[in-house]
Design an enzyme around this catalytic site. Structure first.
Site, PDB file in Angstrom:
ATOM      1  N   ASP A 140       0.692  -1.095   0.067  1.00  0.00           N
ATOM      2  CA  ASP A 140       0.004   0.100   0.062  1.00  0.00           C
ATOM      3  C   ASP A 140       1.013   1.109   0.099  1.00  0.00           C
ATOM      4  OD1 ASP A 140      -2.469   1.468  -0.118  1.00  0.00           O
ATOM      5  OD2 ASP A 140      -2.765   1.337   1.937  1.00  0.00           O
ATOM      6  N   HIS A 147      -4.077  13.782   1.461  1.00  0.00           N
ATOM      7  CA  HIS A 147      -4.240  13.035   2.645  1.00  0.00           C
ATOM      8  C   HIS A 147      -2.952  13.026   3.777  1.00  0.00           C
ATOM      9  CE1 HIS A 147      -5.348   9.336   4.870  1.00  0.00           C
ATOM     10  NE2 HIS A 147      -4.222   8.995   4.493  1.00  0.00           N
ATOM     11  N   GLU A 212     -10.662   4.059   3.765  1.00  0.00           N
ATOM     12  CA  GLU A 212      -9.620   4.881   3.009  1.00  0.00           C
ATOM     13  C   GLU A 212      -9.953   4.479   1.442  1.00  0.00           C
ATOM     14  OE1 GLU A 212      -5.653   3.943   4.056  1.00  0.00           O
ATOM     15  OE2 GLU A 212      -5.732   5.317   6.017  1.00  0.00           O
ATOM     16  N   GLU A 214      -9.336   4.419  -2.014  1.00  0.00           N
ATOM     17  CA  GLU A 214      -7.961   4.190  -2.798  1.00  0.00           C
ATOM     18  C   GLU A 214      -8.531   3.384  -4.319  1.00  0.00           C
ATOM     19  OE1 GLU A 214      -4.659   2.449  -0.879  1.00  0.00           O
ATOM     20  OE2 GLU A 214      -5.219   3.137   0.998  1.00  0.00           O
ATOM     21  N   ASP A 246      -9.005   0.438   1.958  1.00  0.00           N
ATOM     22  CA  ASP A 246      -8.178   0.010   3.033  1.00  0.00           C
ATOM     23  C   ASP A 246      -8.607   0.270   4.422  1.00  0.00           C
ATOM     24  OD1 ASP A 246      -5.690  -0.578   4.383  1.00  0.00           O
ATOM     25  OD2 ASP A 246      -4.557   1.255   4.021  1.00  0.00           O
ATOM     26  N   ARG A 250      -8.193   3.680  13.666  1.00  0.00           N
ATOM     27  CA  ARG A 250      -7.237   4.533  13.839  1.00  0.00           C
ATOM     28  C   ARG A 250      -6.755   4.500  15.318  1.00  0.00           C
ATOM     29  NH1 ARG A 250      -6.129   5.719   8.830  1.00  0.00           N
ATOM     30  NH2 ARG A 250      -7.773   6.389   7.456  1.00  0.00           N
ATOM     31  N   GLN A 253      -4.250   2.091  15.277  1.00  0.00           N
ATOM     32  CA  GLN A 253      -3.008   2.483  14.414  1.00  0.00           C
ATOM     33  C   GLN A 253      -2.131   3.559  15.311  1.00  0.00           C
ATOM     34  OE1 GLN A 253      -4.351   4.652  10.819  1.00  0.00           O
ATOM     35  NE2 GLN A 253      -2.165   4.883  10.141  1.00  0.00           N
ATOM     36  N   LYS A 266      -4.575  -2.224  10.110  1.00  0.00           N
ATOM     37  CA  LYS A 266      -4.750  -2.442   8.659  1.00  0.00           C
ATOM     38  C   LYS A 266      -5.157  -3.849   7.942  1.00  0.00           C
ATOM     39  CE  LYS A 266      -3.717   2.020   7.408  1.00  0.00           C
ATOM     40  NZ  LYS A 266      -4.401   3.014   6.771  1.00  0.00           N
ATOM     41  N   THR A 270      -9.115  -5.884   3.607  1.00  0.00           N
ATOM     42  CA  THR A 270      -9.050  -4.823   2.713  1.00  0.00           C
ATOM     43  C   THR A 270     -10.203  -5.492   1.472  1.00  0.00           C
ATOM     44  OG1 THR A 270      -6.744  -4.404   3.107  1.00  0.00           O
ATOM     45  CG2 THR A 270      -7.400  -3.891   0.855  1.00  0.00           C
ATOM     46  N   GLU A 386     -10.349  12.412   8.089  1.00  0.00           N
ATOM     47  CA  GLU A 386     -10.117  13.583   7.662  1.00  0.00           C
ATOM     48  C   GLU A 386     -11.498  14.435   7.773  1.00  0.00           C
ATOM     49  OE1 GLU A 386      -7.592  13.069   3.915  1.00  0.00           O
ATOM     50  OE2 GLU A 386      -8.096  11.481   4.599  1.00  0.00           O
TER      51      GLU A 386
HETATM   52 MN    MN Z   1      -4.199   2.948   2.823  1.00  0.00          MN
END
Ligand code: MN
Length: 441
Positions: A140, A147, A212, A214, A246, A250, A253, A266, A270, A386
């Site tokens: 990834d 971002h 996420e 992507e 993804d 948080r 993380q 993560k 996915t 975000e």
């Molecule tokens: Mn990612």
């Protein structure tokens, strides 16, 4: 970039749904995937056309494909073990283009193959989509500078964008085993979480579960260990693109990510969209790639004339959400944001070349995530982290609910499409996943 008859915007299909103005899958797209019929044990390779799937194994058996196309598909299915696109991917761009030519011909209005191929179609609503191939290694990247800046501010207020960002396409090695096809639900993960004022971490369900937005790039033909891939050849190794979510915890993380990067925050899941959109279908949407003059220009090994003139892709990206209550009330998903892949700080060619620049070998079926694609404007965050400013500003929903992070029962759907005057719209289909409650901690 060269165009041929397969790109002709006037070309129509004998499959009526393919000619609808808003379809993701006109005859100019022809994305590839693996589907399963109800009651069958194994998948079969297919191509999406309008609201239908054409069974490629059946089409080849019926003699409706060119000899080159049939050869391109050789080994992609087996009555005992199912289907995978890896053999086609490994054969490189010429095989893929031969298949596209043959499919475009056979599915076009007035094709002689219509009579026999009619029996090889299935409604997309009646089949289950599987992973398109055996995914090898998953990397990834982090190409969304908006971002990276926004998240950097949340994690490190005094040091948002790290100094290597504009020089190195940042990435980490992810986990291929937990990649699932759109439609599969995912359990909220348990993990170590520690609030800023807690003395010690505890093991508990993540309370800051996020998505996420992507793109995923599948590798076609690989390179041998020790042999880098030059920019001029990079896209020969690209098989096609999917949407990729993804999923990210948080709170897990924030506690685990230093010093070695994301790990259990993560790799619990996915999601990818099931149809691989090929570089040929995306050809009309290529755009020049450039950097602001005040930014460092890419080092020579990440630069090429073709990359500058057409390395970017204009792909509009969207995130949609439906809560459990909305679903119960019969309300559809609502759009949370839009961004565009042309704002990516690095191109796909640069990701491929950089990944192999130390001699690392890529293989057919490897998957490269683009990193979260946030836009430059407020409200264009590609994650809830975000959009909710780190969980501080709830996002209101039309039915009166609000979200900072995902709750059990929430369904997240990613969508993407390319549109440009004079060309048919090329869509990516959907990448959907619903959050289930965590297992007992
Ligand atoms: Mn990612």
């Amino acid at each position: 970039m060269s165009f041929d008859t397969t790109h002709d915007p006037e070309l129509k299909s004998w499959v009526p749904g393919a000619n609808a103005a808003d379809t993701d899958f006109p005859i100019q797209n022809l994305p590839l995937g693996v589907f399963r019929l109800p009651g069958q044990a194994h998948g079969r390779p297919g191509v999406a056309i309008g609201d239908q799937v054409l069974d490629l194994a059946a089409a080849a058996h019926a003699g409706a494909l060119s000899p080159e196309a049939a050869r391109a598909l050789h080994g992609c299915w087996d009555a005992n073990s199912g289907a995978t696109l890896n053999p086609l991917m490994a054969r490189g761009p010429a095989a893929r283009r031969a298949l596209r030519q043959s499919l475009s011909h056979a599915l076009a209005d007035g094709a002689a193959a219509q009579a026999v191929l009619h029996g090889c179609l299935h409604a997309q609503g009646e089949v289950e989509m599987l992973l398109p191939c055996q995914i090898g290694d998953y990397t990834d990247f982090y190409t969304g500078i908006h971002h990276a800046t926004a998240v950097g501010k949340l994690f490190r207020p005094d040091n948002a964008l790290l100094p290597n960002y504009k020089w190195v396409p940042i990435g980490y090695h992810g986990r291929g085993s937990s990649i699932v096809a759109s439609g599969q639900a995912l359990r909220r993960p348990n993990g170590q979480v520690k609030g800023p004022n807690d003395e010690a971490p505890r093991f508990a369900p993540s309370q800051r579960l996020d998505y996420e937005l992507e793109l995923g790039a599948f590798i076609g033909g690989g390179n041998a260990l020790g042999e880098p891939i030059a920019m001029a050849q990079a896209e020969d190794h690209l098989f096609g693109l999917v949407l990729l979510n993804d999923w990210s915890a948080r709170d897990i993380q924030a506690w685990e990510y230093q010093p070695l990067g994301p790990f259990l925050a993560k790799n619990f899941g996915t999601s990818i969209s099931p149809w691989i959109v090929t570089p040929e279908a995306l050809a009309p949407f290529r755009r020049p790639f450039s950097r602001p003059p005040e930014d460092p220009q890419p080092l020579p090994y990440l630069d090429s004339p073709a990359n500058r003139s057409q390395g970017s892709l204009d792909i509009a990206l969207e995130v949609w959400l439906q809560t459990a209550r909305m679903r119960a009330d019969g309300q559809p998903h609502v759009r949370l944001m839009r961004s565009n892949f042309k704002d990516s700080y690095w191109t796909l060619a640069q990701l491929i070349t950089h990944h192999a620049s130390n001699g690392c070998n890529l293989s057919a079926g490897d998957l490269l995530g683009s990193g979260t694609q946030s836009g430059p404007e407020a409200g264009q965050g590609g994650s809830l982290l975000e959009l909710s400013h780190g969980g501080k500003q709830p996002i209101p929903l039309p039915n009166g609910e609000a979200r900072t992070f995902l709750q059990d029962g929430d369904s997240v759907e990613l969508r993407a499409a390319c549109e440009a005057p004079g060309w048919r719209r090329i869509g990516f289909g959907r990448c959907e996943g619903t959050v289930l409650a965590a297992p007992p901690a």
